[in-house]
Each structure stands twice: as C-alpha cells, then as structure tokens.
Design a protein around this motif. Structure first.
Motif, PDB file in Angstrom:
ATOM      1  N   GLY A 144      49.473   9.353  -1.014  1.00 14.35           N
ATOM      2  CA  GLY A 144      48.738   8.257  -0.404  1.00 14.35           C
ATOM      3  C   GLY A 144      49.306   7.868   0.946  1.00 14.35           C
ATOM      4  N   ILE A 145      50.620   7.837   1.048  1.00 11.18           N
ATOM      5  CA  ILE A 145      51.267   7.518   2.327  1.00 11.18           C
ATOM      6  C   ILE A 145      50.980   8.599   3.355  1.00 11.18           C
TER       7      ILE A 145
ATOM      8  N   PHE B 208      45.218  10.340   8.466  1.00  7.86           N
ATOM      9  CA  PHE B 208      43.932   9.803   8.900  1.00  7.86           C
ATOM     10  C   PHE B 208      44.087   8.759   9.999  1.00  7.86           C
ATOM     11  N   ARG B 209      45.177   8.034   9.987  1.00 10.09           N
ATOM     12  CA  ARG B 209      45.416   7.043  11.025  1.00 10.09           C
ATOM     13  C   ARG B 209      45.631   7.713  12.386  1.00 10.09           C
TER      14      ARG B 209
ATOM     15  N   MET C 184      48.505  10.823   3.450  1.00  7.39           N
ATOM     16  CA  MET C 184      47.095  10.850   3.841  1.00  7.39           C
ATOM     17  C   MET C 184      46.747   9.679   4.745  1.00  7.39           C
ATOM     18  N   THR C 185      47.333   8.514   4.489  1.00  5.90           N
ATOM     19  CA  THR C 185      47.105   7.364   5.363  1.00  5.90           C
ATOM     20  C   THR C 185      47.603   7.651   6.764  1.00  5.90           C
ATOM     21  N   LEU C 186      48.782   8.241   6.869  1.00  4.91           N
ATOM     22  CA  LEU C 186      49.336   8.569   8.183  1.00  4.91           C
ATOM     23  C   LEU C 186      48.500   9.632   8.892  1.00  4.91           C
TER      24      LEU C 186
END
Length: 60
Positions: free
Chosen positions: A48-49, A55-56, A51-53
């Motif tokens: 999750g971390i 996509f950000r 993928m967040t990074l």
C-alpha cells in the motif's frame, strides 16, 4: 518486455522478503496461522505504501 522483467524482479524480491519475515516471526510464534497472518498483513501494508508513492509520483 521491460515491464515483464520488472514484475518478475518484484516477485522475486517479495518472495525473499516474505521468507525472511517468516524466519523472523517463526521464532516468536509457533502457530502457522499467526506467522502467515503477520506476513500477509506486513506485505499488504508495504504494498500500500509503495503503490501510494508510485501513483503520487505519476509513474503509472
């Protein structure tokens, strides 16, 4: 082809990290359910971390 290699590399690294985490948790917890649960929970959190990074940053 580059994406296929990146997925393969990510899978290999993930498998090695899961095995190392299993070895670390198996010393403290003797039940297979607890070690599997901890490994899966940790993997989901890290994914999750990451993928967040990704996509950000707009990589995908």
């Amino acid at each position: 082809m580059q994406k296929v290699l990146l997925v393969g590399l990510g899978g290999a690294i993930g498998a090695m990290l899961r095995y190392l985490l299993y070895l670390a948790t198996a010393k403290f917890y003797q039940h297979a359910f607890i070690t599997t649960f901890i490994i899966n929970l940790t993997g989901c959190f890290i994914m999750g971390i990451v993928m967040t990074l990704i996509f950000r940053e707009g990589m995908f």
